[in-house]
Design an enzyme around this catalytic site. Sequence first.
Site, short mmCIF file in Angstrom:
data_model
loop_
_atom_site.label_atom_id
_atom_site.label_comp_id
_atom_site.label_asym_id
_atom_site.label_seq_id
_atom_site.Cartn_x
_atom_site.Cartn_y
_atom_site.Cartn_z
N LYS A 1 -11.10 -0.56 -1.87
CA LYS A 1 -10.91 -1.37 -0.67
C LYS A 1 -12.08 -1.08 0.27
CE LYS A 1 -5.92 -0.55 -1.00
NZ LYS A 1 -4.76 0.16 -0.44
N GLU B 1 -0.14 -3.19 4.70
CA GLU B 1 -1.28 -2.26 4.74
C GLU B 1 -1.38 -1.54 6.08
OE1 GLU B 1 -3.93 -0.66 3.87
OE2 GLU B 1 -4.11 -1.24 1.79
N ASP B 2 -1.79 -0.28 6.04
CA ASP B 2 -1.99 0.46 7.30
C ASP B 2 -3.46 0.68 7.62
OD1 ASP B 2 -2.36 2.35 5.18
OD2 ASP B 2 -2.32 3.93 6.70
N ASP C 1 0.88 -1.16 0.00
CA ASP C 1 0.00 0.00 0.00
C ASP C 1 0.92 1.22 0.00
OD1 ASP C 1 -2.40 1.56 0.53
OD2 ASP C 1 -1.62 1.79 2.55
N LEU C 2 0.41 2.38 -0.34
CA LEU C 2 1.29 3.57 -0.40
C LEU C 2 1.13 4.47 0.83
CD1 LEU C 2 3.28 5.33 -2.03
CD2 LEU C 2 1.29 6.39 -3.12
N ASP C 3 -0.06 5.10 0.92
CA ASP C 3 -0.28 6.06 2.00
C ASP C 3 -0.28 5.36 3.35
OD1 ASP C 3 -0.66 8.25 0.27
OD2 ASP C 3 -2.74 7.70 -0.08
N LYS D 1 -8.94 5.89 5.90
CA LYS D 1 -7.67 5.38 5.37
C LYS D 1 -7.92 4.25 4.38
CE LYS D 1 -4.61 6.71 9.11
NZ LYS D 1 -3.79 6.25 10.22
N GLY D 2 -7.25 4.31 3.25
CA GLY D 2 -7.39 3.26 2.23
C GLY D 2 -8.68 3.34 1.44
N THR E 1 1.66 10.00 4.00
CA THR E 1 0.75 10.96 3.39
C THR E 1 -0.62 10.94 4.07
OG1 THR E 1 0.56 9.26 1.75
CG2 THR E 1 1.68 11.26 1.06
N SER F 1 -2.43 0.55 -4.27
CA SER F 1 -2.92 1.74 -3.56
C SER F 1 -4.26 2.20 -4.10
CB SER F 1 -1.89 2.86 -3.71
OG SER F 1 -2.44 4.10 -3.34
N ALA F 2 -5.07 2.80 -3.23
CA ALA F 2 -6.35 3.37 -3.66
C ALA F 2 -6.17 4.75 -4.26
CB ALA F 2 -7.29 3.47 -2.46
N SER F 3 -4.97 5.31 -4.14
CA SER F 3 -4.78 6.71 -4.52
C SER F 3 -4.61 6.91 -6.02
CB SER F 3 -3.54 7.27 -3.81
OG SER F 3 -3.31 8.58 -4.25
N TRP G 1 -8.88 16.76 4.38
CA TRP G 1 -10.29 16.44 4.67
C TRP G 1 -10.82 17.28 5.82
CZ3 TRP G 1 -12.82 14.74 0.94
CH2 TRP G 1 -12.46 13.63 0.17
P1 B16 Z 1 -6.47 10.08 -3.69
P2 B16 Z 1 -3.66 4.03 0.00
C1 B16 Z 1 -5.55 5.92 -0.07
O1 B16 Z 1 -4.28 5.48 -0.38
C2 B16 Z 1 -5.57 6.75 1.20
O2 B16 Z 1 -5.26 5.96 2.32
C3 B16 Z 1 -6.93 7.37 1.40
O3 B16 Z 1 -6.93 8.16 2.56
C4 B16 Z 1 -7.27 8.21 0.17
O4 B16 Z 1 -8.57 8.78 0.28
C5 B16 Z 1 -7.22 7.30 -1.07
O5 B16 Z 1 -5.93 6.73 -1.17
C6 B16 Z 1 -7.52 8.07 -2.34
O6 B16 Z 1 -6.45 8.94 -2.58
O7 B16 Z 1 -7.41 11.13 -3.22
O8 B16 Z 1 -5.01 10.51 -3.72
O9 B16 Z 1 -6.91 9.42 -4.97
O10 B16 Z 1 -3.57 4.02 1.49
O11 B16 Z 1 -4.58 2.99 -0.58
O12 B16 Z 1 -2.30 4.08 -0.67
MG MG Z 2 -2.81 3.22 3.34
#
Ligand code: B16
Ligand code: MG
Length: 218
Positions: A145, A169-170, A9-11, A45-46, A17, A114-116, A25
């Site tokens: 997720k 994962e966090d 996972d990234l964040d 988160k995630g 981040t 990552s979800a980001s 937020w």
């Molecule tokens: P973005 P991860 C997630 O990343 C974050 O934990 C979550 O807080 C955020 O809303 C989501 O990415 C979307 O990110 O707005 O940059 O597209 O933890 O899955 O790496």
């Molecule tokens: Mg994360």
Amino acid sequence: MNKKGFIFDLDGVIVDTAKYHFLAWQQLAKSLDIEFTEEENEQLKGVSRVRSLEKILAWGNKTISQELFDDLMAKKNEEYLGYIAEMDDREMLPDVPRVLNFLKAHKQPISLGSASKNARTILERINIMSDFDAIVDGNDVTKAKPDPEVFLIAAKELHMSPEDCIVFEDSVAGVTAANTANMISIGIGSKDVLGHAHYVFNDFTEISDDFIKSLIEK
Ligand code: B16
Ligand code: MG
């Protein structure tokens, strides 16, 4: 040597981040007269950007037009991008480079999961794009997720079966996603929050090379 697929996972795992998402937020919620706690933030988160805003609005009992919703999402991202524009590799969490180097030295396939939608920008800023054999992020998935989609795509891209993948994962949602995908989940954070993970460590400094070796050889 055996091969396992290692999915990061990234964040909150590679970089902190999570704190920038929280700040962005929080600012946005304030402008809507909504307050949310650190505990509620754990639930973001995630979770995807759209779903995060839906949750915040639900906590504040607010209904808004689609137009305002889209506008707020854009504003939140602008604010977040402002924070990450300043980032460099000093923001990588402790011992992440050591673990990545160990995996590369042992020829283990590595993917991002990552979800980001900003994942590639961040990887570029911290200069570790080339460490990954695959990058799966918020632009590649249709289900967020705790759905396992992001990790299942990562396994496919690494040519590994899900049972042979290990996820760092966090987030609560991310650990659930990894478990649902039939992968080994390693929670990075507190046991109180991530008790459903197969293993939990406060951070990578607690994850020894020997432990990783044992995962590879399993
Ligand atoms: P973005 P991860 C997630 O990343 C974050 O934990 C979550 O807080 C955020 O809303 C989501 O990415 C979307 O990110 O707005 O940059 O597209 O933890 O899955 O790496
Ligand atoms: Mg994360």
